[in-house]
Design a protein around this motif. Structure first.
Motif, PDB file in Angstrom:
ATOM      1  N   MET A  19      -0.507   4.858  -0.439  1.00 31.69           N
ATOM      2  CA  MET A  19      -1.357   5.102   0.499  1.00 31.69           C
ATOM      3  C   MET A  19      -0.707   5.783   1.904  1.00 31.69           C
ATOM      4  SD  MET A  19      -3.059   2.450  -1.126  1.00 31.69           S
ATOM      5  CE  MET A  19      -4.492   1.357  -0.971  1.00 31.69           C
ATOM      6  N   ARG A  57      -4.666  -0.451  -4.456  1.00 36.46           N
ATOM      7  CA  ARG A  57      -5.451  -1.220  -3.617  1.00 36.46           C
ATOM      8  C   ARG A  57      -5.777  -2.479  -4.572  1.00 36.46           C
ATOM      9  NH1 ARG A  57      -8.037   0.847   0.392  1.00 36.46           N
ATOM     10  NH2 ARG A  57      -8.245   2.630  -0.575  1.00 36.46           N
ATOM     11  N   THR A 112      -5.589   2.153   3.919  1.00 39.67           N
ATOM     12  CA  THR A 112      -4.921   1.367   3.027  1.00 39.67           C
ATOM     13  C   THR A 112      -5.678   0.146   2.718  1.00 39.67           C
ATOM     14  OG1 THR A 112      -3.731   0.053   4.526  1.00 39.67           O
ATOM     15  CG2 THR A 112      -3.000   2.305   4.025  1.00 39.67           C
ATOM     16  N   SER A 117       0.921  -0.915   0.054  1.00 37.77           N
ATOM     17  CA  SER A 117       0.129   0.007   0.007  1.00 37.77           C
ATOM     18  C   SER A 117       0.896   1.058  -0.217  1.00 37.77           C
ATOM     19  CB  SER A 117      -0.890  -0.001   1.221  1.00 37.77           C
ATOM     20  OG  SER A 117      -1.344  -1.138   1.437  1.00 37.77           O
ATOM     21  N   ASN A 146      -4.126   5.431  -5.619  1.00 32.57           N
ATOM     22  CA  ASN A 146      -4.659   4.741  -4.289  1.00 32.57           C
ATOM     23  C   ASN A 146      -5.465   3.588  -4.849  1.00 32.57           C
ATOM     24  OD1 ASN A 146      -3.663   6.264  -2.216  1.00 32.57           O
ATOM     25  ND2 ASN A 146      -5.597   7.502  -1.815  1.00 32.57           N
TER      26      ASN A 146
END
Lengths: 363, 372, 152
Positions: free
Chosen positions: B80, B113, B311, B77, B109
């Motif tokens: 993030m 993800r 995250t 992540s 982001n």
């Protein structure tokens, strides 16, 4: 019955030639040595081929290429791996039970050799035609678990111990299903001799002649034998994400190779048994109808050895397919599957088959 | 000691060290298991094998440098984590970044993800014994990495965010590449989901395993998809929207079962939400500067600041105590994995060893995130 | 609940608290002796219901320690920062709250490891991140480690 490609002609000729040279006892010993050598070479070759096949099949399912560097299409990859395993130093853990630790790989390796002795791969290509061949093979094939259990225990590693125990629990349970599924078919064949079982399928394979009970027996046999050979989705004994490598965590070099090889040879054996009992061994594909005579005749021209190994290859492919598709089961689920589902189904199937045999309903 | 270990049935409990080198701990996590046969009596996590004292290091670094430490926490992540520090500095100095930056950050982001959840999807299959999923997932995740590489120059630890905006503008191919990828992945995702959730062995292995109640999820601070699978509405994107999350429509995936299968499903469904978020934004990235005017040396006012972001693993927080200097007085990273790990013992007691692997896999632990 | 109401409520419960309006959250500083009682009230009282502790850490202020708890209520949607002021810098001690918020168990072990703050009644207070034979507590401001650390 095709006698065109009969191996017994060859074997009889060798026997005659040897008999002309020496005493009957010496002939027997020489033949045993020859057979033993061939068997060892065969197992080694099959091991190499099957390991490569497994890797190629895995690559096929995983959308990648698989081994492709050593030799054309990577066919020498397993040979290279084997040489590497051969030259590795043998390391024994300090606290291991030395005798049992060293014994285990041999027990695991001996059982497939014993079992191979009675399997007919082609007409005449059978080492010994025991009249209790089926009984012998089921008895012998369950001995392999002893090696796994001893190996798991003697390594003095908790992961190995858990792996060995899982394997023992599993094989003891699934042995029942394997044997019962075979026995279901023995009702139809009426004999325990492997070659006679093959001969009884000259007009059609039992899986076709035996109706639905034969199909059920085959599916049960396939599941149970996958479990018996410790392959995925039943590879709990070596479950790499839980027990690192299970019972063979502490083994390296050629001892590990023995465990590794025996898994593949065992796969070959269970597939061969399935072939002999359900798919007519080396018998060509025959339809048991009047109008299919021409078709049956064409099928006769394909050599028995091609039929035999073709069917074995197909079943091995099925087992590889399982392994690379299914997630692994949990130990209690595996035992549930056997004792709660497969065994009762098997017993009912056994009864059904007996009824079919009594009424002569089969083809 | 020996006498304590013998249970009522007369069986003796024993210890097994799972890790630090173990295939299913995904890194150097060590679990000391107390087992009764196959049944787990106690799980004791021993962590710190990749402790790099990032919090201590951060006390000697400027705020712009700290950003680069954060993507070494939860490397899956990374984007993030970077954003958390960037947002913290921006909020503390009351700098307003342009809409372009906000939208790009949001897209990045969600791409991160997606990549993280894909990797998790592959790994859960491998932990369950279906190695094939692992290769499928990695193959597709590679495409996200390629998109990242084109714009940011790095595949994993991007360092794309910086206090005040972004390091550089988008690559001119970015929009096309992302759209192509989404088109491709939307055909693959149902197929992959079917491969595991449609498999009876997989559902048997995960349903009812590692049940986490809502009260426990809150008390243990289990956040992210794992927390939401227990019904804990903890999506920071919803509760305290940052960047462009207030202008996109998406659902917070909430489930009530709280078992491993719910955790699995919440992540798979979250991938669909990520796709939807990216689709809403990708065609209307506004024009604007990618960097707000900033002083060369960032000094935060005296006081303490906390910034939370969502995250892939849950709520990531940065806590900074500033004494007005260019370096912080104290930095604390609230890593989602750390809290998620703390619940492992609670939910895996009484299960089998194989279940522990499933539980660990569905909690989606990343060890550098836990150890910091 | 609004911050203003929280201020009144908390100061009515515990007159010795120091209330600061931080840039984001209301900060409640309480002496370590009264800390545990206030934490229990905040967690279980119907007006506050701080059931989610989303962060816990510690700060070394050279002459004293502060353990810092970020609390949030998932039902009432308010948050505050609770700080326990530990006056004794040589032998810092505070009561554990890991039975109130279960997540604190590992967090407190981490704080013990890195700051040397002892949590009374913690069930299993051992070092967490560092090795058991480590000397000192690295996140303390007076910690010097010539071997493993580069001072700038």
């Amino acid at each position: 019955m095709n006698a065109i490609y009969d191996f017994s002609i060859l074997t009889a000729w060798i026997h005659q030639w040897l008999s002309g040279l020496m005493e009957p006892t010496a002939v027997m010993i020489t033949e045993m040595v020859i057979i033993g050598t061939i068997l060892i070479l065969f197992v080694a070759a099959m091991g190499l081929v099957l390991v490569l096949a497994e890797r190629k099949v895995a690559a096929f399912f995983q959308l990648r290429l698989g081994p492709n560097r050593v030799g054309p299409w990577g066919i020498l990859q397993t040979l290279a791996d084997f040489l590497k395993l051969l030259t590795k130093e043998l390391i024994t853990t300090k606290s291991a039970d030395k005798f049992l630790y060293n014994l285990a790989p041999f027990i695991v390796m001996i059982t497939p050799f014993l079992a191979l002795g009675v399997i007919p791969f082609a007409p005449g290509l059978q080492i010994m035609d025991l009249n209790i061949g089926v009984f012998f093979i089921t008895a012998v094939s369950s001995m392999g678990v002893l090696g796994i259990l001893i190996g798991g225990w003697a390594s003095n590693n908790k992961y190995s111990l858990i792996g060995g125990m899982r394997s023992a629990a599993m094989v003891v349970s699934y042995e029942l299903s394997v044997t019962l599924a075979i026995m279901t078919m023995v009702i139809l064949t009426g004999t325990l001799s492997m070659s006679e079982i093959v001969n009884s399928q000259a007009d059609g394979w039992w899986i076709i002649k035996g109706h639905i009970p034969a199909l059920i027996a085959f599916i049960i046999y396939l599941i149970a034998s996958t479990a018996e050979t410790n392959r995925g989705p039943f590879d709990l004994a070596e479950a790499e994400s839980e027990l690192t490598a299970g019972f063979h965590t502490e083994y390296g070099g050629i001892k590990f190779a023995f465990f590794f090889l025996s898994e593949f040879v065992n796969m070959l054996i269970v597939s061969s048994i399935a072939t002999v009992i359900f798919f007519g061994g080396w018998m060509p594909f025959h339809l048991p109808f009047e109008w299919a005579t021409g078709f049956n005749h064409i099928m006769d021209f394909i050599p028995g050895i091609v039929w035999g190994f073709g069917k074995v290859t197909f079943i091995i492919f099925l087992m590889m397919w399982f392994r690379w598709t299914f997630p692994r089961l949990r130990i209690d689920q595996i035992l549930n599957l056997e004792w709660k589902y497969l065994l009762p189904m098997n017993l009912i199937n056994f009864l059904l088959m007996s009824l079919i045999a009594l009424t002569g309903f089969y083809l | 000691m020996q006498a304590e270990l013998i249970s009522k049935e007369g069986t003796q409990e024993y210890f097994v060290n799972m890790g630090p080198q173990h295939p299913s701990t995904h890194g150097v996590l060590r679990l000391l298991l107390t087992l009764d046969g196959e049944i787990i009596r106690k799980v004791e996590p021993h962590i710190g094998y990749v402790h790099r004292s990032i919090e201590k290091m951060a006390e000697f670094d400027t705020y712009k440098q700290i950003v680069h430490l954060t993507d070494r926490l939860d490397y899956l992540s990374a984007h993030m984590n970077n954003e958390a520090v960037a947002l913290l500095v921006e909020n503390a100095l009351q700098i307003e970044v342009s809409d372009r930056v906000k939208v790009i950050r949001t897209i990045m982001n969600e791409l991160t993800r997606l990549g993280s959840h894909q990797l998790w999807w592959g790994v859960i299959g491998m932990d369950m014994g279906a190695i094939t999923t692992f290769l499928y997932a990695f193959r597709d995740r590679e495409l996200i990495n390629d998109i990242m590489e084109e714009t940011t120059g790095a595949r994993l630890t991007m360092n794309y965010n910086t206090p005040g905006g972004l390091m550089f503008d988008l690559h001119h191919n970015f929009q096309k590449q992302v759209k192509d990828y989404l088109k491709f992945f939307k055909t693959k995702l149902p197929e992959y989901d079917q491969l595991l959730s449609g498999n009876v062995i997989f559902t048997e292995r995960t349903k009812g395993v590692g049940k986490l109640s809502l009260a426990d999820a809150i008390s243990y601070g289990v956040t992210g998809p794992s927390g939401r699978a227990s019904g804990f509405s903890c999506d920071v994107r919803k509760t305290q929207p940052y960047s462009a999350y207030d202008r996109v429509k998406f659902n917070e995936i909430l489930m009530v079962e709280g078992d491993s299968f719910a955790r699995y499903q919440s992540r798979v469904n979250e991938m669909w939400e990520s796709i939807s978020i990216i689709e809403q934004l990708i065609d209307n990235i506004p024009e604007g500067p990618i960097m707000a005017p900033m002083k060369a040396v960032v000094k935060l006012p005296k006081g303490e600041f906390y910034q939370r972001v969502e995250t892939a693993r849950g709520e990531f927080g940065v806590y900074v105590v500033s004494d007005g200097n260019k370096t912080p007085y104290r930095v604390k990273f609230r890593s989602p994995g750390f809290s998620n790990l703390s619940v492992l013992d609670h939910i895996s007691r009484g299960h089998k060893i194989a279940d522990l692997v499933a539980i660990m896999s569905t909690l989606d632990l990343v060890i550098p995130d836990i150890d910091r | 609940m609004e911050n203003e109401k929280l201020r009144q409520l908390i100061s009515s419960w515990e007159p010795s608290v120091e209330l600061i309006d931080g840039p984001q959250y209301l900060e409640v500083v309480v002496p370590s002796a009264q800390f545990r009682a206030l934490a229990e009230k905040l967690r279980f009282d119907n007006q506050t219901q701080f059931d989610y502790m989303f962060n816990m850490t510690c700060v070394d202020w050279n002459d004293h320690f502060q353990t810092i708890y970020h609390l949030e209520s998932t039902k009432l949607n308010h948050a505050l920062v609770l700080k326990a002021k530990i006056a004794d810098h040589n032998q810092p001690e505070v009561d554990t709250i890991c039975d109130i918020w279960r997540t604190a168990e590992l967090h407190e072990r981490e704080v013990f490891d890195l700051f040397g703050v002892k949590f009374n009644q913690h069930p299993d207070l051992r070092r967490l991140l560092l090795t058991d034979e480590w000397v000192g507590h690295p996140l303390r401001k007076d910690y010097v480690d010539e071997v493993n650390m580069v001072l700038r």
